[in-house]
Design a protein around this motif. Structure first.
Motif, short mmCIF file in Angstrom:
data_model
loop_
_atom_site.label_atom_id
_atom_site.label_comp_id
_atom_site.label_asym_id
_atom_site.label_seq_id
_atom_site.Cartn_x
_atom_site.Cartn_y
_atom_site.Cartn_z
N VAL A 177 -21.01 -74.18 -3.29
CA VAL A 177 -21.32 -72.89 -4.11
C VAL A 177 -22.49 -72.75 -4.66
CG1 VAL A 177 -20.17 -70.92 -6.01
CG2 VAL A 177 -18.41 -72.65 -4.11
N VAL A 232 -21.92 -71.14 -8.96
CA VAL A 232 -20.67 -71.56 -9.41
C VAL A 232 -20.09 -70.20 -10.72
CG1 VAL A 232 -19.09 -72.74 -11.39
CG2 VAL A 232 -21.53 -73.60 -9.29
N LEU A 282 -14.74 -70.05 -13.67
CA LEU A 282 -14.03 -71.07 -13.22
C LEU A 282 -14.33 -72.41 -14.31
CD1 LEU A 282 -13.18 -73.61 -10.93
CD2 LEU A 282 -15.23 -73.62 -9.77
N VAL A 299 -18.35 -78.13 -6.96
CA VAL A 299 -17.54 -76.78 -6.08
C VAL A 299 -18.50 -75.83 -4.65
CG1 VAL A 299 -17.31 -74.45 -7.26
CG2 VAL A 299 -18.00 -76.31 -8.99
N ARG A 328 -15.93 -73.56 -2.04
CA ARG A 328 -14.74 -72.03 -1.09
C ARG A 328 -14.59 -72.01 -0.09
NH1 ARG A 328 -16.72 -66.38 -3.41
NH2 ARG A 328 -16.72 -66.50 -0.79
N TYR A 384 -11.52 -71.20 -4.77
CA TYR A 384 -12.54 -72.47 -5.36
C TYR A 384 -11.80 -74.04 -5.23
CZ TYR A 384 -15.30 -68.65 -6.62
OH TYR A 384 -16.42 -67.08 -6.20
N LEU A 402 -11.07 -64.41 -11.33
CA LEU A 402 -11.29 -65.11 -10.14
C LEU A 402 -11.20 -64.48 -8.58
CD1 LEU A 402 -11.74 -69.00 -10.62
CD2 LEU A 402 -13.93 -67.01 -10.47
N PHE A 425 -9.04 -64.90 -5.26
CA PHE A 425 -9.17 -66.56 -5.16
C PHE A 425 -8.60 -67.28 -6.51
CE2 PHE A 425 -13.26 -64.91 -3.61
CZ PHE A 425 -13.50 -64.77 -2.50
N VAL A 444 -7.20 -71.93 -7.14
CA VAL A 444 -9.23 -72.59 -7.74
C VAL A 444 -8.09 -74.46 -7.59
CG1 VAL A 444 -9.45 -74.12 -9.56
CG2 VAL A 444 -9.71 -71.03 -9.62
#
Length: 263
Positions: free
Chosen positions: A125, A128, A132, A143, A145, A150, A173, A176, A178
């Motif tokens: 990514v 960022v 996050l 980081v 994705r 992520y 986020l 998405f 994490v």
């Protein structure tokens, strides 16, 4: 109306370990709102619904307590476990889902369930998201994705185990989730998975995310076969193998419950 339901602990050989999932098989799909209500009532990380297509082929849908999910690994394992339980002579089953296509699952002689997933390797990514960085107690080294989440990469297992997270910030986020991950001490790599936007705070064992973790760490470690550990409170061991642009994710499962829902 009554509907049969099984609850299976996936990615474990011990009852009350791994990640529990409910499995419900119906000849026709129940109403979407009813499936969501059942998943919410179950309050497990996932409830899988199966609809037979033909012999050893099923359509599959996955619901968290909050919403329908595109792809879930541990509930796929639980579903295969139930199909094999009901059909002892079977050694292979096929599931179909729009987001991931066909998933071939095989039962090995030692009881290991091997699932063939699409390769969902994450990409770095550039920018960022601040949510996050604010949502994790330690800044990651890198980081990345993929379609699902992520990937926050750290240098050591201690960092992954010590991470504290802010669910309200990680919710920003959405869609998405994490995953935090690092090389492991006793395993090739370890991870933890946070998904407040789609299901809950921390998932016990997330099979689907290993379709991204295994290609990432496999490339870093120059390995085609890896053994991973998801370091949640329940924890679970995940065996991964890279082959022909597919990611094989394997483990064992145990039956916790068989019963009926009265609707």
């Amino acid at each position: 109306m009554t509907v049969e339901m099984h609850v299976v602990d996936a990615f474990t050989e011990q009852l009350f370990g791994g990640n529990p999932a409910a499995v419900i098989m119906t000849e026709e799909w129940l109403d979407d709102s009813l499936m969501q209500s059942i998943a919410t009532e179950n309050n497990l990380s996932e409830t899988a619904f199966l609809k037979p297509v033909e012999h050893n082929h099923y359509q599959i849908r996955w619901f968290s307590p909050l919403t329908e999910i595109d792809f879930c690994g541990h509930a796929t394992m639980a579903s295969a476990f139930v199909v094999f339980l009901n059909n002892p002579s079977l050694s292979e089953v096929k599931f179909s889902a729009p987001a991931v296509g066909e998933l071939i699952v095989t039962k090995q002689a030692d009881g290991v369930i091997d699932m063939s997933f699409p390769n969902r390797k994450p990409e770095p990514v550039g920018d960022v998201p601040q949510a996050l960085l604010d949502g994790l107690s330690k800044e990651p080294r890198q980081v990345l994705r993929n379609e699902q989440a992520y990937f926050a990469i750290y240098d050591g297992e201690e960092s992954v185990r010590a991470i504290e997270y802010d669910s309200e910030k990680l919710k920003l986020l959405a869609p998405f989730d994490v995953v935090v991950s690092s090389p492991g001490k006793d395993y090739d790599f370890v991870s933890r998975y946070f998904w407040p936007a789609n299901g809950g705070d921390e998932d016990p064992v997330t099979g689907s995310i290993h379709a991204g973790l295994a290609p990432y760490w496999g490339e870093k470690m120059s390995k085609q076969e890896l053994v991973a550990f998801q370091a949640s409170q329940r924890g679970g061991v995940v065996h991964c193998r890279l082959a022909d642009n597919r990611v094989h994710v394997a483990g064992k499962a145990v039956l916790y419950l068989k019963g009926e829902i009265v609707i």
